[in-house]
Design a protein around this motif. Sequence first.
Motif, PDB file in Angstrom:
ATOM      1  N   LYS A 130      34.658 -94.109 -25.725  1.00  9.00           N
ATOM      2  CA  LYS A 130      33.426 -93.310 -25.741  1.00  9.00           C
ATOM      3  C   LYS A 130      32.906 -93.181 -27.171  1.00  9.00           C
ATOM      4  O   LYS A 130      31.902 -92.520 -27.408  1.00  9.00           O
ATOM      5  CB  LYS A 130      33.698 -91.927 -25.175  1.00  9.00           C
TER       6      LYS A 130
ATOM      7  N   PRO B  24      30.858 -93.513 -30.162  1.00  7.93           N
ATOM      8  CA  PRO B  24      29.506 -94.065 -30.346  1.00  7.93           C
ATOM      9  C   PRO B  24      29.499 -95.293 -31.258  1.00  7.93           C
ATOM     10  O   PRO B  24      28.765 -96.247 -31.034  1.00  7.93           O
ATOM     11  CB  PRO B  24      28.720 -92.918 -30.977  1.00  7.93           C
ATOM     12  N   MET B  25      30.357 -95.243 -32.291  1.00  5.34           N
ATOM     13  CA  MET B  25      30.381 -96.365 -33.231  1.00  5.34           C
ATOM     14  C   MET B  25      30.877 -97.639 -32.541  1.00  5.34           C
ATOM     15  O   MET B  25      30.259 -98.708 -32.656  1.00  5.34           O
ATOM     16  CB  MET B  25      31.292 -96.010 -34.416  1.00  5.34           C
TER      17      MET B  25
ATOM     18  N   HIS C 149      28.296 -98.882 -30.109  1.00  2.66           N
ATOM     19  CA  HIS C 149      27.144 -99.483 -30.790  1.00  2.66           C
ATOM     20  C   HIS C 149      27.478-100.910 -31.241  1.00  2.66           C
ATOM     21  O   HIS C 149      26.716-101.848 -31.008  1.00  2.66           O
ATOM     22  CB  HIS C 149      26.757 -98.609 -31.988  1.00  2.66           C
TER      23      HIS C 149
ATOM     24  N   LYS D 245      27.702-103.234 -28.295  1.00  2.23           N
ATOM     25  CA  LYS D 245      26.392-103.613 -27.727  1.00  2.23           C
ATOM     26  C   LYS D 245      25.768-104.735 -28.565  1.00  2.23           C
ATOM     27  O   LYS D 245      25.226-105.705 -28.016  1.00  2.23           O
ATOM     28  CB  LYS D 245      25.484-102.372 -27.700  1.00  2.23           C
TER      29      LYS D 245
ATOM     30  N   PHE E  14      33.144-100.053 -42.755  1.00  2.00           N
ATOM     31  CA  PHE E  14      34.153 -99.261 -43.471  1.00  2.00           C
ATOM     32  C   PHE E  14      34.702 -98.204 -42.517  1.00  2.00           C
ATOM     33  O   PHE E  14      34.049 -97.838 -41.534  1.00  2.00           O
ATOM     34  CB  PHE E  14      33.580 -98.611 -44.742  1.00  2.00           C
TER      35      PHE E  14
ATOM     36  N   GLY F 155      36.426 -94.373 -42.595  1.00  2.00           N
ATOM     37  CA  GLY F 155      36.631 -93.278 -43.545  1.00  2.00           C
ATOM     38  C   GLY F 155      35.946 -93.675 -44.837  1.00  2.00           C
ATOM     39  O   GLY F 155      34.754 -93.918 -44.861  1.00  2.00           O
TER      40      GLY F 155
ATOM     41  N   GLU G 119      28.497-102.075 -37.666  1.00  2.00           N
ATOM     42  CA  GLU G 119      27.449-101.097 -37.347  1.00  2.00           C
ATOM     43  C   GLU G 119      26.224-101.312 -38.226  1.00  2.00           C
ATOM     44  O   GLU G 119      25.148-100.827 -37.914  1.00  2.00           O
ATOM     45  CB  GLU G 119      28.008 -99.673 -37.495  1.00  2.00           C
ATOM     46  N   ARG G 120      26.390-102.027 -39.325  1.00  2.00           N
ATOM     47  CA  ARG G 120      25.278-102.260 -40.242  1.00  2.00           C
ATOM     48  C   ARG G 120      24.785-103.697 -40.149  1.00  2.00           C
ATOM     49  O   ARG G 120      24.519-104.353 -41.144  1.00  2.00           O
ATOM     50  CB  ARG G 120      25.719-101.941 -41.674  1.00  2.00           C
TER      51      ARG G 120
ATOM     52  N   TRP H 100      19.691-108.088 -35.975  1.00  2.00           N
ATOM     53  CA  TRP H 100      19.725-107.781 -37.402  1.00  2.00           C
ATOM     54  C   TRP H 100      20.801-108.635 -38.063  1.00  2.00           C
ATOM     55  O   TRP H 100      21.952-108.243 -38.138  1.00  2.00           O
ATOM     56  CB  TRP H 100      19.997-106.297 -37.580  1.00  2.00           C
TER      57      TRP H 100
ATOM     58  N   ARG I 171      22.422-110.405 -41.274  1.00  2.00           N
ATOM     59  CA  ARG I 171      22.456-110.158 -42.714  1.00  2.00           C
ATOM     60  C   ARG I 171      23.402-111.120 -43.410  1.00  2.00           C
ATOM     61  O   ARG I 171      24.313-111.658 -42.803  1.00  2.00           O
ATOM     62  CB  ARG I 171      22.971-108.748 -42.984  1.00  2.00           C
TER      63      ARG I 171
ATOM     64  N   GLU J 192      26.704-103.563 -50.182  1.00  2.00           N
ATOM     65  CA  GLU J 192      26.255-102.256 -49.690  1.00  2.00           C
ATOM     66  C   GLU J 192      27.455-101.360 -49.393  1.00  2.00           C
ATOM     67  O   GLU J 192      27.462-100.178 -49.741  1.00  2.00           O
ATOM     68  CB  GLU J 192      25.390-102.438 -48.437  1.00  2.00           C
TER      69      GLU J 192
ATOM     70  N   ILE K  97      28.700 -97.695 -50.973  1.00  2.00           N
ATOM     71  CA  ILE K  97      28.993 -96.453 -50.240  1.00  2.00           C
ATOM     72  C   ILE K  97      30.415 -95.971 -50.555  1.00  2.00           C
ATOM     73  O   ILE K  97      30.636 -94.792 -50.819  1.00  2.00           O
ATOM     74  CB  ILE K  97      28.840 -96.676 -48.712  1.00  2.00           C
TER      75      ILE K  97
ATOM     76  N   VAL L  85      22.516 -95.937 -38.180  1.00  2.00           N
ATOM     77  CA  VAL L  85      22.825 -97.300 -37.715  1.00  2.00           C
ATOM     78  C   VAL L  85      22.733 -97.462 -36.202  1.00  2.00           C
ATOM     79  O   VAL L  85      22.850 -98.566 -35.687  1.00  2.00           O
ATOM     80  CB  VAL L  85      24.238 -97.765 -38.169  1.00  2.00           C
ATOM     81  N   TYR L  86      22.526 -96.366 -35.481  1.00  2.00           N
ATOM     82  CA  TYR L  86      22.636 -96.447 -34.023  1.00  2.00           C
ATOM     83  C   TYR L  86      21.347 -96.824 -33.304  1.00  2.00           C
ATOM     84  O   TYR L  86      21.337 -96.913 -32.088  1.00  2.00           O
ATOM     85  CB  TYR L  86      23.136 -95.111 -33.470  1.00  2.00           C
TER      86      TYR L  86
ATOM     87  N   TYR M 282      17.791 -97.400 -43.864  1.00  2.00           N
ATOM     88  CA  TYR M 282      17.093 -98.552 -43.274  1.00  2.00           C
ATOM     89  C   TYR M 282      15.705 -98.117 -42.790  1.00  2.00           C
ATOM     90  O   TYR M 282      15.001 -97.462 -43.531  1.00  2.00           O
ATOM     91  CB  TYR M 282      17.937 -99.186 -42.163  1.00  2.00           C
TER      92      TYR M 282
ATOM     93  N   PRO N 136      24.892 -90.345 -30.345  1.00  2.00           N
ATOM     94  CA  PRO N 136      24.347 -91.710 -30.445  1.00  2.00           C
ATOM     95  C   PRO N 136      24.328 -92.445 -29.104  1.00  2.00           C
ATOM     96  O   PRO N 136      23.495 -93.324 -28.899  1.00  2.00           O
ATOM     97  CB  PRO N 136      25.292 -92.394 -31.425  1.00  2.00           C
ATOM     98  N   ARG N 137      25.238 -92.060 -28.196  1.00  2.00           N
ATOM     99  CA  ARG N 137      25.260 -92.747 -26.899  1.00  2.00           C
ATOM    100  C   ARG N 137      23.989 -92.480 -26.092  1.00  2.00           C
ATOM    101  O   ARG N 137      23.707 -93.184 -25.130  1.00  2.00           O
ATOM    102  CB  ARG N 137      26.480 -92.297 -26.079  1.00  2.00           C
TER     103      ARG N 137
END
Lengths: 519, 297
Positions: A254, A256-257, A260, A263, A421, A423, A448-449, A470, A472, A480, A484, B28-29, B64, B229-230
Amino acid sequence: MINKLGKNIPEQVDGLGKLQAFQGAFEKIKKGVMEEPTVPAPNRAKMPHQSKLVDTLKEAIEKCNPKDGLTISFHHHLRGGDEVLVPVMNLLANMGIKDITLASSSLTGAHDPVVPLIENGTITRIFSSGIRNELGKAISHGKLKHPVVIHSHGGRVRDVHTGRISVDIAVIATSAADCEGNATGSHGPSAFGSLGYAAIDARYAKNVIVVTDNLVDFPCLPPSITQNFVDHVVKVDSIGDAKKIATGTTRITKSPMDLHIAKVASDAIVNSGYFKNGISFQVGAGGASLAVARFIREEMKKKEIKGSYLLGGVTSYLVDMLEEGFFDALFDVQSFDAAVSRSLYENNNHVEISGGMYANPYNCGCLTNKLDVVVLGALEIDTDFNVNVITGSDGEIRGASGGHSDTAAGANLTVVVCPSFRGRIPIVKKQVNTIVTPGETVDILVTERGLCVNPAKPELEKNLKEAGLWVRDIKELEEEVRGICGEPKKIEYTDKIVGLVEYRDGSIIDVIYEVKNKE
Amino acid sequence: MAQNRTRKRRTMLYIPGNNPGMLQQGSVYGADSVLLDLEDAVALNQKDAARTLVRNIVKSINFYNCEVTVRLNHTDTPFGDADLEEIVPLQPDAVRFPKTESVEDLKKLIDRIEEIENKHNLPHDKMSIHAMIETAKGVRNVFEIAEYSKRVDAITIGGQDLTADMNIVKTKDNAGIDYARKQIVMAAKANRIDCIDTVYADVDDDEGLKEETLYIKKIGFTGKAVINPRQIDIVNNVFMPTEAEIRKAAKVYRGWIDAKRRNLGVFAIDGKMVDAPVMARAKYVLDMAEIDLSSFE
């Protein structure tokens, strides 16, 4: 000597003989034969109606006539619930056997209790595809006499064929077995599914002990290990903690990261040119990897795509995809949850395969070689797409090579999914600590980026850009991420080599040095 | 600012201002906007730390194409003015002002913002303001609030606080705030600014979120705040025009290009006259579908 990736490899290591430096993912394999000779499989003879049953593990071990310097093998299909490996190693230690080579297809946190045995010289050499927790820490800090050899799942089969791993005693835990040693992991109270990694041990070990907590009437069907390779059968109270071996069904993350990233990875696969009828597919069991399967399933449904086969480490999610008709077959070398065992037992299209058929590059066609798409994770990836899945950001061994390099080399499209990354630790780096999978076999990195395409695949990059994804430059992404997280402090190592990372063709792709103790 | 803005605001992702991990990853989402929250998501004893963290994140992280909005504490609280002092000089794309109840509230806010901008030699037309309506009084005054200043380019509704202010129980169908939602939509539409709906709190109920988003889109909202984000893809997909809508819009736009070329004032598509509102709608649909208008030229 320096290998193709610029790593300094020792010419030879005591007990392993002369080493070969990695020359490129396909340099050796493209020759069409394995240059190293294949050792003969041992033969034994039994008198008619001679009983194989022995009362205790100790008795079984004693019957194998253990000596100093022996090699003993195990499989890791019991995962974190394994209660066979540690008792057997303690038995050998209590017998006073020293200088043992432990060759387990992988090692988990359940095997931490063997740390004292490497400290007291009972175990002096280890071959494994993965090492974690306290054992990884101990090895990283120089506690093991000889360097550990980290091999891939396919490479392990090759190591047995060539005799680099020469097994004296194979201990094969099973969830059901009969008195002759016909055995399976697909049913019984401790069912764990496929026994794929044990197949080579059964064939090549000089002594084979089948251990079970569920002795069934002859014949045990369907047999994954067959009686003609088994010397002794032992019934024990328990082969392990059923809750840690296999429970329930695997759930999609579950996070989100992870979702994402999954997907985006799915979008990349769909637009890669490989997403079409007849696709073959493998995903890992964790985090974002498995979540990719969810999105791919939705896309297959939407676009009415029917796949050929699923491969791998199998979760219940893949079983569902088989049962729903998205794929014709499921080839299973290793199962991850209880629902998988039921399917393996009941569904003819869910096929148990050996480690050799799964990933050994030196045969007439392992299944990884026919893969269209594989989705893999990473602990680190560098700007040349080289992947580390074995050492952590502190330099300590805490992961598994597994089938990573095997599938990456075999698949038409290798997608690595990971956050840029974690943490404040960068995952996308200029240089990874340890290379397990060479960048030449990785096509896409999804973070994610945004996603990065290996420059060796310009057509793929064009397709993905045209699809509006996207895309890159990996160097720009690395910059980048460094912006960070900052520049991580360099890990301090000594000159002592504590690990060799063996590529699937037997050459050495990287070495692992001893981590300096913190003052 | 509203006049020049072409950016979509289908989704605005709330991110607690005291959570560094979420702050650095929020953009980013795929949300159109991130909403860095100094108000309700932050405990009273962490307000200072959150303010400093948000300040540093806005300064140093690449968001972004995401619109960056900071939700401030109300100027009547002990934290509001300190928030303005730290955030206004950074000129995020927008600030969200909670519990806006009257033009007096807004005037006080804008005067203070412009005072800070003057001190830092900053223009007054870059950072916009989103007025958040969370009380019955705010609903009553929303038309005046929406037209008070050109800096206000979105009206938003805070469902949780509004139901509390109305002393009603929040129900799944949100019947209690339906009137307020429609008032807010009308006030926004009358001023040609955006209106953003409240959050859907059950992050595991994808179907419920989709249903609610379909409803608020139908009554005129241009976007919705999300807390996980979901939820982003679900809301974005609802606001994405259908294929039929895109085809129709493309036809209208092509017709307009053709009419312009032939110096025709009005023109018809499929026997129906195309006037300015139809054209505006077509442009809006193509914009939401991320179709480059120059590709029609």
